[in-house]
Scaffold this motif. Structure first.
Motif, PDB file in Angstrom:
ATOM      1  N   ALA A 119      34.582  30.457  43.908  1.00  0.00           N
ATOM      2  CA  ALA A 119      34.379  31.878  43.650  1.00  0.00           C
ATOM      3  C   ALA A 119      35.541  32.752  44.113  1.00  0.00           C
ATOM      4  CB  ALA A 119      33.086  32.336  44.318  1.00  0.00           C
ATOM      5  N   MET A 120      36.096  32.470  45.291  1.00  0.00           N
ATOM      6  CA  MET A 120      37.083  33.388  45.862  1.00  0.00           C
ATOM      7  C   MET A 120      38.331  33.546  44.986  1.00  0.00           C
ATOM      8  SD  MET A 120      37.286  35.451  48.384  1.00  0.00           S
ATOM      9  CE  MET A 120      38.484  36.463  49.247  1.00  0.00           C
ATOM     10  N   PRO A 121      38.945  32.459  44.530  1.00  0.00           N
ATOM     11  CA  PRO A 121      40.108  32.650  43.650  1.00  0.00           C
ATOM     12  C   PRO A 121      39.754  33.368  42.357  1.00  0.00           C
ATOM     13  CG  PRO A 121      40.066  30.424  44.509  1.00  0.00           C
ATOM     14  CD  PRO A 121      38.749  31.050  44.855  1.00  0.00           C
ATOM     15  N   PHE A 122      38.584  33.039  41.798  1.00  0.00           N
ATOM     16  CA  PHE A 122      38.200  33.682  40.548  1.00  0.00           C
ATOM     17  C   PHE A 122      37.954  35.170  40.744  1.00  0.00           C
ATOM     18  CE2 PHE A 122      34.972  35.167  37.538  1.00  0.00           C
ATOM     19  CZ  PHE A 122      35.631  34.932  36.349  1.00  0.00           C
ATOM     20  N   LEU A 123      37.256  35.531  41.829  1.00  0.00           N
ATOM     21  CA  LEU A 123      36.995  36.943  42.100  1.00  0.00           C
ATOM     22  C   LEU A 123      38.296  37.693  42.358  1.00  0.00           C
ATOM     23  CD1 LEU A 123      33.819  36.672  44.376  1.00  0.00           C
ATOM     24  CD2 LEU A 123      33.935  37.434  41.989  1.00  0.00           C
ATOM     25  N   SER A 124      39.216  37.061  43.080  1.00  0.00           N
ATOM     26  CA  SER A 124      40.508  37.692  43.338  1.00  0.00           C
ATOM     27  C   SER A 124      41.266  37.915  42.035  1.00  0.00           C
ATOM     28  CB  SER A 124      41.340  36.832  44.297  1.00  0.00           C
ATOM     29  OG  SER A 124      40.737  36.761  45.563  1.00  0.00           O
ATOM     30  N   PHE A 125      41.216  36.911  41.158  1.00  0.00           N
ATOM     31  CA  PHE A 125      41.872  37.052  39.856  1.00  0.00           C
ATOM     32  C   PHE A 125      41.280  38.220  39.077  1.00  0.00           C
ATOM     33  CE2 PHE A 125      41.156  36.003  35.315  1.00  0.00           C
ATOM     34  CZ  PHE A 125      42.424  36.313  34.853  1.00  0.00           C
ATOM     35  N   ALA A 126      39.950  38.249  38.980  1.00  0.00           N
ATOM     36  CA  ALA A 126      39.295  39.310  38.206  1.00  0.00           C
ATOM     37  C   ALA A 126      39.618  40.685  38.766  1.00  0.00           C
ATOM     38  CB  ALA A 126      37.785  39.076  38.187  1.00  0.00           C
ATOM     39  N   ALA A 127      39.620  40.798  40.099  1.00  0.00           N
ATOM     40  CA  ALA A 127      39.876  42.096  40.728  1.00  0.00           C
ATOM     41  C   ALA A 127      41.334  42.514  40.642  1.00  0.00           C
ATOM     42  CB  ALA A 127      39.441  42.052  42.195  1.00  0.00           C
ATOM     43  N   SER A 128      42.229  41.556  40.430  1.00  0.00           N
ATOM     44  CA  SER A 128      43.660  41.868  40.422  1.00  0.00           C
ATOM     45  C   SER A 128      44.144  42.397  39.081  1.00  0.00           C
ATOM     46  CB  SER A 128      44.475  40.623  40.790  1.00  0.00           C
ATOM     47  OG  SER A 128      44.408  39.644  39.759  1.00  0.00           O
ATOM     48  N   LEU A 129      43.353  42.199  38.024  1.00  0.00           N
ATOM     49  CA  LEU A 129      43.817  42.559  36.688  1.00  0.00           C
ATOM     50  C   LEU A 129      44.110  44.049  36.557  1.00  0.00           C
ATOM     51  CD1 LEU A 129      41.522  40.288  34.490  1.00  0.00           C
ATOM     52  CD2 LEU A 129      43.903  39.938  35.139  1.00  0.00           C
ATOM     53  N   SER A 130      43.342  44.881  37.252  1.00  0.00           N
ATOM     54  CA  SER A 130      43.587  46.314  37.161  1.00  0.00           C
ATOM     55  C   SER A 130      44.935  46.685  37.763  1.00  0.00           C
ATOM     56  CB  SER A 130      42.471  47.097  37.859  1.00  0.00           C
ATOM     57  OG  SER A 130      42.376  46.722  39.230  1.00  0.00           O
ATOM     58  N   ALA A 131      45.396  45.918  38.752  1.00  0.00           N
ATOM     59  CA  ALA A 131      46.706  46.190  39.354  1.00  0.00           C
ATOM     60  C   ALA A 131      47.835  45.900  38.365  1.00  0.00           C
ATOM     61  CB  ALA A 131      46.893  45.361  40.622  1.00  0.00           C
TER      62      ALA A 131
END
Length: 207
Positions: free
Chosen positions: A47-59
């Motif tokens: 979960a952690m890498p996937f959540l980080s990926f999803a949250a990073s897209l806006s950046a």
């Protein structure tokens, strides 16, 4: 944190049935069984890498937008006492180019990590640990490159871009806050990845 919609909620004396609960560890370790239950490989990676990926897209989007906005701004912006637009200044041109490359580098780092995630289940246990630690560090590094792209692009574009009606201040503020989130803590992410590179076990659980 304005605009995130994040709120803490506390409830007391509420009964939650066991079938509506789940431990976090299996989710973080991609061992929840959800991939089999739902017949979907979307649950095959931690979960952690996937959540980080999803949250990073806006950046990534914010960095690209900042570079594009500053490119337009340079064409008309003049420093006080100057007679030519800032677009004619070699240093401003180089700064814009640097910002664009930082945004592109950040996107490449983030997207490469995401492209590797579906292969998580095919890795050995040792390889899974190494991949998770690297993905977390790689995505955090990518987001910080996006943050740097925005600050680089905006650094010499004048103080008026900080007015609240200027969208650039929103981009700067949002990604600055985003970069401090636990998922993008660059010091922690690099430390844990570095430990793995020299054969030491992780000292954290969020990866």
């Amino acid at each position: 944190m304005r605009g995130t919609g994040s709120h803490d909620i506390m409830v007391e004396d509420i009964f939650v049935p066991h079938h509506m609960t789940t431990p976090l560890a299996p989710i973080f370790n991609a061992e929840s069984g959800a991939a089999e239950r739902h017949e979907s490989t979307n649950y095959d990676f931690p979960a952690m890498p996937f959540l980080s990926f999803a949250a990073s897209l806006s950046a990534i989007g914010a960095a690209k937008e900042a570079v594009a906005a500053i490119a337009k701004r340079l064409a008309v912006h003049k420093w006080i006492g100057e007679t030519v637009a800032q677009v004619e200044k070699p240093l401003s041109q180089a700064r814009l180019a640097k910002a664009d490359l930082l945004a592109r580098t950040g996107e490449l780092l983030i997207r490469q990590a995401a492209q590797e995630m579906p292969g998580y289940r095919s890795l050995s246990v040792a390889e899974q640990l190494a991949a998770r630690l690297r993905w977390r560090a790689q995505i955090a590094e990518g987001l910080h490159r996006c943050h740097e792209a925005i600050t680089t692009a905006c650094a010499s574009a004048g103080s008026s871009l900080h007015f609240l009606d200027n969208p650039l201040q929103r981009l700067m503020r949002d990604v600055a806050v985003q970069s401090t989130h636990v998922g993008f803590d660059i010091d922690a992410a690099l430390e844990q990845y570095g430990r793995n590179l020299v054969g030491l076990p992780p000292t954290a659980v969020l990866f």
